[in-house]
Design a protein around this motif. Sequence first.
Motif, mmCIF file in Angstrom:
data_model
loop_
_atom_site.group_PDB
_atom_site.id
_atom_site.type_symbol
_atom_site.label_atom_id
_atom_site.label_comp_id
_atom_site.label_asym_id
_atom_site.label_seq_id
_atom_site.Cartn_x
_atom_site.Cartn_y
_atom_site.Cartn_z
ATOM 1 N N TYR A 1 -2.524 -26.661 -4.419
ATOM 2 C CA TYR A 1 -3.183 -25.495 -4.769
ATOM 3 C C TYR A 1 -3.918 -24.707 -3.752
ATOM 4 N N LEU A 2 -3.688 -23.427 -3.620
ATOM 5 C CA LEU A 2 -4.081 -22.577 -2.904
ATOM 6 C C LEU A 2 -5.388 -21.938 -3.506
ATOM 7 N N TRP A 3 -5.457 -21.804 -4.894
ATOM 8 C CA TRP A 3 -6.835 -21.575 -5.334
ATOM 9 C C TRP A 3 -7.874 -22.463 -5.570
ATOM 10 N N THR A 4 -9.171 -21.926 -5.153
ATOM 11 C CA THR A 4 -10.051 -22.955 -4.832
ATOM 12 C C THR A 4 -11.272 -22.820 -5.635
ATOM 13 N N SER A 5 -12.310 -23.528 -5.810
ATOM 14 C CA SER A 5 -13.564 -23.481 -6.426
ATOM 15 C C SER A 5 -14.118 -22.132 -6.035
ATOM 16 N N ASP A 6 -14.078 -21.718 -4.925
ATOM 17 C CA ASP A 6 -14.616 -20.541 -4.411
ATOM 18 C C ASP A 6 -14.075 -19.140 -5.095
ATOM 19 N N HIS A 7 -12.741 -19.202 -5.331
ATOM 20 C CA HIS A 7 -12.167 -18.189 -6.057
ATOM 21 C C HIS A 7 -12.480 -18.220 -7.320
ATOM 22 N N ASP A 8 -12.783 -19.261 -8.100
ATOM 23 C CA ASP A 8 -13.284 -19.419 -9.458
ATOM 24 C C ASP A 8 -14.734 -18.791 -9.619
ATOM 25 N N ILE A 9 -15.444 -19.043 -8.551
ATOM 26 C CA ILE A 9 -16.994 -18.313 -8.467
ATOM 27 C C ILE A 9 -16.891 -16.991 -8.360
ATOM 28 N N ILE A 10 -15.802 -16.219 -7.585
ATOM 29 C CA ILE A 10 -15.910 -14.836 -7.582
ATOM 30 C C ILE A 10 -15.223 -14.404 -8.926
ATOM 31 N N VAL A 11 -14.212 -14.861 -9.524
ATOM 32 C CA VAL A 11 -13.775 -14.571 -10.815
ATOM 33 C C VAL A 11 -14.965 -14.581 -12.113
ATOM 34 N N VAL A 12 -15.715 -15.519 -12.087
ATOM 35 C CA VAL A 12 -16.804 -15.775 -12.927
ATOM 36 C C VAL A 12 -17.904 -14.545 -12.609
#
Length: 183
Positions: free
Chosen positions: A163-174
């Motif tokens: 996975y190239l998607w991280t929890s940091d990406h999730d934080i930005i999306v939220v």
Amino acid sequence: MASFPHLKYLETAYLPNNIICLIIENSGGHILEIYIRFPLDSDSNNYQSQNKKLILAISNHCPKLINLTMEVGHRNLCKMKGIFSNCMQLEKLFLTTNSNVLPNGDKILLLMSKMLSTTLKEFSFGDKFNFSLEGLRTFFENWKSENRSPFKFIHHYDDGMVYLWTSDHDIIVVNYKNEGVIR
């Protein structure tokens, strides 16, 4: 020499891109939805050129397109600007790629923020797109600064992938969901 002048919906799986191009070119310009999954030539040596021809066929022959699902070769991301500028009614876009987009997929985000019409309601992408954190933030900021309507932003995880998607990406999306930029 088949002709499909009333074709509105095109869904393919395991069909070569050159055949899909022929169908689109002979459709009469009335296609509303295209779903292209697992093109047969995605592993071939001439994949990039066939994929480029497909993107050009869509941009030149589908002005009424509303929904598009397709695989985009990493060398053809810039060619998507033709679709973004000619398919002005595009509401749903789901992009996959056959290889990890390196160095990153920020190029497609930049094109989308500059060229997509205000009709976009949903953007989905496969896990092989590698968006940098800054590229993702910039995309959302550009979208917000133009007062565009919120849209669904959907990340599809591919089974068995690194996975190239991280929890940091999730934080930005939220954060941008909370701001009302995306849904």
